[in-house]
Design an enzyme around this catalytic site. Structure first.
Site, PDB file in Angstrom:
ATOM      1  CD  GLU A 180       2.709  -1.581 -12.543  1.00 40.12           C
ATOM      2  OE1 GLU A 180       3.037  -2.626 -11.956  1.00 40.12           O
ATOM      3  OE2 GLU A 180       3.002  -0.448 -12.131  1.00 40.12           O
ATOM      4  CG  HIS A 222       0.326  -4.238   2.636  1.00 41.51           C
ATOM      5  ND1 HIS A 222       0.827  -2.971   2.822  1.00 41.51           N
ATOM      6  CD2 HIS A 222       1.101  -4.817   1.693  1.00 41.51           C
ATOM      7  CE1 HIS A 222       1.874  -2.802   2.034  1.00 41.51           C
ATOM      8  NE2 HIS A 222       2.057  -3.900   1.345  1.00 41.51           N
ATOM      9  N   GLY A 263       0.520   2.441  -9.128  1.00 39.04           N
ATOM     10  CA  GLY A 263       0.900   1.780 -10.379  1.00 39.04           C
ATOM     11  C   GLY A 263       0.047   0.601 -10.765  1.00 39.04           C
TER      12      GLY A 263
END
Length: 764
Positions: free
Chosen positions: A495, A705, A443
């Site tokens: 986004e 991450h 996303g």
């Protein structure tokens, strides 16, 4: 006098000073000494604020550069071999950071240790890696140095350390395949306990009287072997010259009550917010002289405490125990923001309902004085003010929305059913025409300083609506063109308009409020600012349709609409406590259902409703799971079932273990689920294989991450492992999670490699 104490204080700083300092160090903009100076300043400020509130012993050991479990793991010298730490040498800060995030200013990059949720909270800890025959030693001096720091500032200290059984329970290792409760892990106690003994001896040598030893595993379903181990372990630790305060939290002791009460510890802390009904049994089971620490102030939510109710609950126990009754928050205050003083933009009415970490300590002090019969008029005035604030909240018209109440009354009749998956997927394939091993992302794309400045300028009024919209459209177009260039199959709009996957939606929903500085630590240097759900939830207008429709207009490839699911919004918010959480979740689901229907009407053929938090909402006791999972799954289906069979519904979950809830995940009936699997080397897929999971699945092929760029061959190998477990025609290729926190160069390199991996798989 009633002793009040604290289990832990937020470590990030009122202005996120720790985050900024750590990230500056990682980027090479700050020296290690400057970083340590920031740490010293923060600890001093936090200790002083707690002492000013009347805390008898300031906690030491709650501070962490990345994660408190990782701090303890490195103190024990439990560094996996791949990090190249020299045997017998002290563990340095960069080794700690490489364990947490894969890289640091010095040392070679290596695969980071696994990260997962801390019990049922939104905090993440770094999982200890365990091996048979593992050895331990005191390998870091930070705890002892910080004790001396606090003492030099004039404070009485209470060091806080993870208990040995909880630390082992949280650890993982290939040899311990039976999960958290694998009894093989208990064989490590012989090597582990002497190090605990040494730590306690050294703390005693520094003049420490009390040590808080955290054993939240005692609120879980424990195998009998683990219960037995508690008795043996604490019989040994009780020989140390310090007094042990054994802390449990996040639930009641329940069937572990007898085990806890039999332990030879000087004090026992229990959570009376989550489990107030245990108070009488705990108090009556104490040995003579044993302290009971009552966790009566909610350490996980931000509402003011009903001190009258707390006084009524505690008064009989105070009569029984006198000075042996201590007061504390239910758990560490790590899970709440630091101080309401930073909230200059919340309206006065709402502000009067709230309590952050600093205010919770003030509440605790007031409660202690009232319980002890303090005759100071200020005590009664404080209680009266608290009473008035609670009454004002109960009576506020802002909480209840008649339209929402009406819709909730009829929600049971709203359909949760879609056509069978086989029928849906055939229709979707004919419409979408995707290749084998279709590629997508989760996303978000990198949030650059320029994007953050855009949002900041727009919110401050420095940028007009039209200028902001044009700038965001430009960012969306760049992301679409980038994805087309790389060769992704199902695109996202990136986004750029979203600061956070929950806060963004909350700002557009009625019933939410937002803080300016209400940050809490999620993991490492990552902080989140949870919205506050204070009233009934409704959607006044479409929230994402405009941006998604614009993105779709730029390309012939499908663009996913991106929503955060109802359970995750619930879990990652501070939720009103005046109605069941289930009711609030259904309100969220109805609002999201309207958004899903509007996205479909706008031509969006793929809609992703993220539910990364669905597992963390599980009650800690298995007996309570079914009720939660029933309403959680129902809320997801309520939000998704308003669209036709040609519209493909995706969901995403991260940081999760699925084995024990796979049936409920299947019941969600998403067409495609994408999950975090790279850190676990695809081991999480075993649950889907064993269950014969019926729908499509995208196992993450690289860890977002970590800044490390994955090798193509490594991603191909991971997908081959996945294809050995699941039908390859149902597999997607994607990263573990969103790319918001990554930089563009590593993002581009990783996605180019990921697409190449998918093409290699197709050609095989």
């Amino acid at each position: 006098m009633t002793i009040i104490h604290n289990l832990g204080f937020p470590r990030i700083g009122a202005q996120r000073e720790l985050k900024r300092a750590v990230e500056a160090y990682w980027a090479g903009r700050q020296t290690a000494e400057a970083l340590h100076e920031t740490g010293r300043a923060l600890r001093a400020a936090h200790w002083q604020r707690q002492a000013d509130a009347g805390v008898a012993f300031v906690p030491v050991g709650d501070f962490a550069w990345y994660d408190h479990i990782l701090e303890w793991t490195t103190l024990l010298g439990a560094v996996p071999a791949r990090f190249g730490h020299p045997e017998g040498k002290p563990v340095d800060l960069d080794t700690l950071f490489r364990m947490g995030r894969g890289r640091a200013p010095s040392g070679k990059p290596a695969a980071a240790c696994e990260m997962t949720k801390w019990f049922d909270t939104n905090y993440h800890y770094i999982v200890p890696e365990l091996t048979p025959g593992q050895t331990f030693r005191v390998a870091r001096e930070d705890l002892f140095e910080q004790v001396k720091e606090a003492q030099a500032l004039g404070h009485r200290v209470k060091p806080v350390i993870p208990g040995p059984l909880t630390w082992l329970w949280l650890g993982k290792g290939d040899a311990f395949a039976q999960g958290a409760g694998d009894i093989g892990k208990l064989q490590l106690l012989d090597a582990l306990l002497p190090v605990y003994g040494e730590v306690l001896e050294r703390l005693a040598g520094l003049g420490v009287e009390w040590v808080q030893i955290d054993e939240p595993a005692l609120v879980l379903d424990l195998p009998q072997a683990w219960r037995d181990a508690y008795q043996a372990v604490y019989a040994k630790l009780a020989a140390s010259p310090v007094k042990l305060l054994l802390a449990t939290y996040f639930d009641g002791l329940k069937d572990n009550l007898a085990t806890a009460l039999a332990l030879p510890v000087a004090g026992l802390h229990v959570d009376l917010v989550r489990a107030p009904d245990q108070l009488s049994d705990v108090a009556s089971g104490l040995r003579p002289g044993q302290v009971l620490s009552a966790g009566v102030i909610n350490g996980r939510n931000i509402w003011r405490t009903d001190l009258d109710a707390a006084l009524a609950m505690l008064a009989p126990v105070r009569e029984q125990l006198q000075e042996r009754l201590w007061l504390a928050p239910s758990c560490s205050l790590l899970h709440v923001p630091v101080d309401l003083a930073g909230e200059t933009e919340l309206d006065a009415e709402l502000l009067g309902w709230l309590s952050f970490a600093v205010q919770k300590l003030d509440e605790l002090c007031l409660l202690g004085k009232a319980l002890g019969g303090d005759a100071d008029p200020a005590v009664q005035q404080g209680l009266a003010a608290q009473r008035a604030a609670l009454q004002a909240r109960r009576q506020s018209p802002r909480i209840h929305n008649p339209a929402v109440a009406q819709r909730m009354a009829g929600q049971a009749g709203v359909s949760r059913e879609r056509a069978p998956f086989g029928q849906r997927i055939a229709r979707q394939q004919s419409e979408l025409r995707l290749p084998a091993f279709p590629t997508t992302t989760i996303g978000s794309f990198p949030q650059t300083a320029e994007i953050r400045a855009l949002r900041r300028d727009w919110k401050s009024g420095a940028l007009t609506d039209s200028a902001y919209e044009n700038a965001i459209r430009k960012e969306i177009e760049e992301v679409i063109r980038f994805q087309e260039k790389v060769g992704l199959d199902v695109l996202v709009h990136g986004e750029p308009e979203r600061n956070d996957m929950v806060e963004y939606f909350g700002e557009l929903l009625a019933g939410f409020a937002f803080t300016k500085n209400g940050w809490v630590q999620s993991y490492g240097s990552r902080c989140v600012k949870p919205p506050i759900i204070f009233g009934d939830v409704a959607r006044p207008a479409p929230m994402t349709v405009g941006w998604s429709a614009y993105a779709q207009s730029l390309t012939d490839k499908p663009v996913k609409g991106m929503l955060t699911g109802p359970v995750t919004i619930l879990q990652w918010s501070f939720v009103r406590d005046d109605q069941p959480r289930e009711a609030t979740c259904r309100q969220l689901a109805l609002a999201l259902r309207d958004e899903v229907v509007d996205l479909e009407a706008a031509g969006i053929r793929v809609i992703q409703i993220d539910e990364p938090a669905i597992r963390e909402g599980l009650p800690l006791r298995r007996a309570d799971w079914r009720a939660y999972l029933d309403w959680a799954v129902d809320c997801f289906r309520l939000s998704t079932a308003g669209v036709g069979e040609a519209t493909q519904i995706h969901t995403h979950m991260c940081y999760s273990e699925f084995n024990d809830i796979i049936e409920s995940i299947a019941a969600m009936d998403a067409d495609v689920i994408t999950i975090e699997t790279s850190r676990s080397n695809m081991e999480l897929l075993k649950a889907f294989e064993d269950f014969h999971y019926p729908n499509d699945i995208g196992p993450g092929v690289y860890d977002i991450h970590s800044p490390n760029v994955p090798e193509v061959d490594w991603m191909v190998e991971l997908m081959r492992k996945a294809a050995a477990r699941l039908p390859k025609e149902r597999l997607w290729v994607n990263p573990d999670c969103g790319l918001k926190t990554r930089a563009w160069p590593e993002t581009e390199a990783a996605l180019i490699g990921m697409v190449q991996a998918a093409r290699t798989l197709r050609a095989a």
